[in-house]
Design an enzyme around this catalytic site. Structure first.
Site, short mmCIF file in Angstrom:
data_model
loop_
_atom_site.label_atom_id
_atom_site.label_comp_id
_atom_site.label_asym_id
_atom_site.label_seq_id
_atom_site.Cartn_x
_atom_site.Cartn_y
_atom_site.Cartn_z
N HIS A 447 7.66 5.49 -2.14
CA HIS A 447 7.49 5.37 -3.59
C HIS A 447 8.42 4.33 -4.22
O HIS A 447 9.04 4.60 -5.25
CB HIS A 447 7.77 6.73 -4.26
CG HIS A 447 6.85 7.82 -3.85
ND1 HIS A 447 7.13 9.17 -4.05
CD2 HIS A 447 5.62 7.80 -3.28
CE1 HIS A 447 6.13 9.90 -3.61
NE2 HIS A 447 5.20 9.11 -3.12
C1 LIG Z 1 1.98 5.57 3.18
C2 LIG Z 1 2.01 5.87 1.71
C3 LIG Z 1 1.66 7.13 1.26
C4 LIG Z 1 1.71 7.40 -0.12
N1 LIG Z 1 1.27 8.60 -0.57
C5 LIG Z 1 1.18 8.82 -1.90
C6 LIG Z 1 0.57 10.01 -2.39
O1 LIG Z 1 0.08 10.85 -1.64
N2 LIG Z 1 0.53 10.18 -3.74
C7 LIG Z 1 1.07 9.28 -4.61
O2 LIG Z 1 1.05 9.53 -5.82
N3 LIG Z 1 1.64 8.13 -4.16
C8 LIG Z 1 1.66 7.87 -2.84
N4 LIG Z 1 2.16 6.68 -2.39
C9 LIG Z 1 2.66 5.70 -3.38
C10 LIG Z 1 1.55 5.05 -4.23
O3 LIG Z 1 0.39 4.85 -3.48
C11 LIG Z 1 2.09 3.74 -4.85
O4 LIG Z 1 3.18 4.05 -5.69
C12 LIG Z 1 1.04 2.98 -5.66
O5 LIG Z 1 -0.13 2.75 -4.91
C13 LIG Z 1 1.61 1.65 -6.17
O6 LIG Z 1 0.62 0.97 -6.90
P1 LIG Z 1 0.79 -0.55 -7.33
O7 LIG Z 1 -0.41 -0.90 -8.12
O8 LIG Z 1 2.12 -0.73 -7.94
O9 LIG Z 1 0.81 -1.39 -5.98
P2 LIG Z 1 -0.27 -1.52 -4.82
O10 LIG Z 1 -1.26 -0.42 -4.87
O11 LIG Z 1 0.49 -1.71 -3.56
O12 LIG Z 1 -1.09 -2.85 -5.18
C14 LIG Z 1 -0.61 -4.15 -5.01
C15 LIG Z 1 -1.78 -5.04 -4.57
O13 LIG Z 1 -1.42 -6.40 -4.75
C16 LIG Z 1 -1.80 -7.12 -3.61
N5 LIG Z 1 -0.91 -8.27 -3.50
C17 LIG Z 1 0.43 -8.24 -3.24
N6 LIG Z 1 0.94 -9.49 -3.24
C18 LIG Z 1 -0.09 -10.31 -3.51
C19 LIG Z 1 -0.18 -11.73 -3.64
N7 LIG Z 1 0.89 -12.50 -3.50
N8 LIG Z 1 -1.40 -12.28 -3.91
C20 LIG Z 1 -2.50 -11.48 -4.05
N9 LIG Z 1 -2.46 -10.13 -3.92
C21 LIG Z 1 -1.27 -9.55 -3.66
C22 LIG Z 1 -1.63 -6.13 -2.46
O14 LIG Z 1 -2.32 -6.52 -1.30
C23 LIG Z 1 -2.14 -4.86 -3.12
O15 LIG Z 1 -3.53 -4.73 -2.97
C24 LIG Z 1 2.14 6.39 -1.03
C25 LIG Z 1 2.49 5.13 -0.55
C26 LIG Z 1 2.41 4.86 0.81
C27 LIG Z 1 2.78 3.49 1.30
#
Ligand SMILES: Cc1cc2nc3c(=O)[nH]c(=O)nc-3n(C[C@H](O)[C@H](O)[C@H](O)COP(=O)(O)OP(=O)(O)OC[C@H]3O[C@@H](n4cnc5c(N)ncnc54)[C@H](O)[C@@H]3O)c2cc1C
Length: 509
Positions: A447
């Site tokens: 997280h």
């Molecule tokens: C193994 C695991 C299990 C988890 N389990 C849970 C759970 O059960 N419940 C829960 O609430 N949370 C869980 N989490 C945490 C939760 O999923 C994350 O906090 C959340 O998905 C973050 O969202 P975000 O939009 O910030 O980033 P992300 O969902 O990571 O999105 C970022 C996106 O940007 C893209 N990207 C990055 N850099 C670039 C670039 N330079 N150019 C183009 N695209 C790019 C990436 O490929 C990705 O698709 C878990 C996380 C992990 C890793």
């Protein structure tokens, strides 16, 4: 060489939890021409959609495969930092637990200067993006595309866990998403019709025919070109490895997550000017807190042999959990204990044939770390140092989590199931030995947040409308903007940030 230049009103960088929610909301509200750039590919792997199969996704080609530097307070271990690199981002490989957060979490954000992000205000966004038929707010029926729910086909041992919690004095909580986390409860999951409902599946897959909304996969942004007036007019990226560019009519929104959003800013010269100069990046905007304030939850397993086979009817890793406090001085909860049905949860311990694990995690960690560049080369991974367990309070809270887990597992309710503790083991009784166990096995809960903190003070990276300081058409919408980590799993809040960003941007037109 750039071979084609198109124009878009908005360019969203990252199709993850927040990015997909943002693109959907912005498209619904404005009908504007939107381009979503995603570094990963389509969510074609069958195991992305099968909620039982996610372990195989970590470390695969749909994971960015980041890792921390050695963590001195965690026995010097290097800890993996999985992040989704695929449509849906990390919501395509996460554990699917769906919990909004505590009323105090969001009210703290507002208190710290994030006006408009109090519990009641973000509650409206949660409600609008969900479509279950709201039982929380009858006046505002939920009509959104995301369908989180408590699974119906529950395992017997999960009911035992709830009964055991109540027996040891942890109250039953009938709705974890009511704003009060305290107690033992069934948690909702992002599983719909037996399949994972990633953010991409929920928000974008169903509107793929909208001509004004373009999602491009294998599109990697390695930096942004901000002019001296703080404006971005064009985004360059690698499309399947080939340089390409688009013109931006209105705004660019970084939604690349708590690791890649600060990484892209730093590579663009937005960060601590002196640190950027040291690694050969020309500074453009001096924002020393980019990459700072990195905070993550930690958890560990307390494993028990079972007297019988554990029925794992449900595909999700946990279907229930308990929010408790490590001491009476804490307002609200600071420990979440999940009921794990999987074997071999604790690395280095052999699981007996039948086994269950209680998984305490700290939800209000004190340790803060950072993400920094070690090179101006965009292909070199950044240095990720969460300083796991560096603050003694975090170790104490995990020790308390182990003690409470043992109390639950040694209850009358668990007696017919519990065949004896496997990890850390009955011999681990002194505080010193329990602390040693914490430092040797505790790991990330996955997280990481907070690396582009929102606030009104001069150190904050974005203001409460998510605008990056010093720029005029660049925002951030993802987990990196959290001023404090929510005291539960972070996916629901990340999606809410994306959805609310859509509301904010549309309201300015
Ligand atoms: C193994 C695991 C299990 C988890 N389990 C849970 C759970 O059960 N419940 C829960 O609430 N949370 C869980 N989490 C945490 C939760 O999923 C994350 O906090 C959340 O998905 C973050 O969202 P975000 O939009 O910030 O980033 P992300 O969902 O990571 O999105 C970022 C996106 O940007 C893209 N990207 C990055 N850099 C670039 C670039 N330079 N150019 C183009 N695209 C790019 C990436 O490929 C990705 O698709 C878990 C996380 C992990 C890793």
């Amino acid at each position: 060489m750039v071979d084609q230049v198109e124009e878009f009103d908005y360019v969203v960088i990252g199709a993850g939890s927040a990015g997909c929610a943002l693109a959907r909301r912005l498209s619904d509200l404005t009908g504007a021409r939107i381009l979503v750039l995603e570094a990963g590919g389509a969510d074609e792997r069958p195991d992305i959609h099968d909620p039982t199969a996610y372990y195989g996704l970590w470390g695969s080609e749909v994971d960015w495969k980041y890792e921390t530097v050695p963590q001195p307070a965690a026995d010097g271990r290097v800890i993996a930092v999985p992040r989704g690199r695929v449509l849906g981002g990390t919501s395509s490989l996460n554990g699917m637990v769906y919990i909004h957060g505590d009323r105090r979490d969001f009210d703290t954000w507002a208190y710290l200067g994030a006006h408009g992000w109090s519990f009641d205000e973000v509650g409206a966004a949660f409600n609008a993006m969900e479509g279950r038929g709201s039982y929380r707010d009858a006046d505002a029926p939920a009509t959104g595309p995301l369908m989180p729910a408590v699974v119906s086909n529950r395992s017997e041992i999960s009911q035992v866990f709830i009964d055991a919690c109540v027996e040891v004095g942890i109250p039953y909580n009938s709705d974890l998403n009511s704003g009060d986390l305290m107690g033992a409860a069934w948690n909702e999951s992002t599983i719909f019709q037996g399949m994972r409902q990633s953010s991409y599946r929920a928000f974008l897959a169903g509107i793929a025919d909208r001509r004004e909304l373009v999602v491009e996969t294998h599109a990697l942004v390695q930096g942004l070109d901000v002019n001296p007036q703080g404006e971005i007019h064009r985004v360059e990226y690698l499309s399947n490895g080939r340089p390409r560019a688009v013109h931006v009519r209105r705004e660019v929104i970084l939604a690349s997550g708590a690791i890649d959003t600060p990484r892209t800013l730093l590579l663009s010269g937005i960060g601590s000017a002196s640190e950027l100069e040291r690694v050969g990046v020309t500074p453009c905007i001096d924002l020393p807190e980019v990459g700072r304030n990195l905070v993550d939850h930690m958890l560990l397993g307390v494993a028990f042999g079972a007297t019988r086979e554990i029925d794992n009817k449900n595909p999700n890793i946990t279907e229930c959990c308990a929010f408790v406090k490590s001491n009476d001085a804490v307002l609200g909860s600071d420990i979440e204990i999940s009921m794990g049905k999987e074997k071999n949860f604790v690395a280095g311990y052999d699981a007996p044939e039948h086994c269950f694990t209680l998984i305490p995690g700290i939800t209000r960690p004190q340790s803060r770390g950072s993400l920094t560049l070690i090179s101006s080369d965009p292909t070199v991974h950044p240095q990720i140092d969460p300083r796991h367990l560096a603050e003694p309070e975090d170790v104490h809270a995990l020790v308390r989590g182990i003690e409470i887990s043992r109390e639950i597992a040694n209850s009358r309710a668990f007696r017919p199931w519990n065949a004896g503790e496997v990890a850390p083991g009955n011999h681990v009784t002194s505080r010193e030995l329990i602390q040693d166990y914490v430092r040797s096995v505790a790991t990330t809960w996955f997280h990481p947040v907070g690396t582009c903190r929102m606030g009104v003070d001069s150190g904050a990276v974005v203001d409460q409308r998510l605008r990056v300081r010093g720029t005029s058409n660049l925002r951030i919408a993802d987990a990196s903007i959290m001023p404090e980590i929510v005291s539960c799993n972070t996916n629901a809040a990340s999606m809410m940030i994306g959805w609310r960003a859509g509301d904010i941007i549309a309201s300015e037109l």
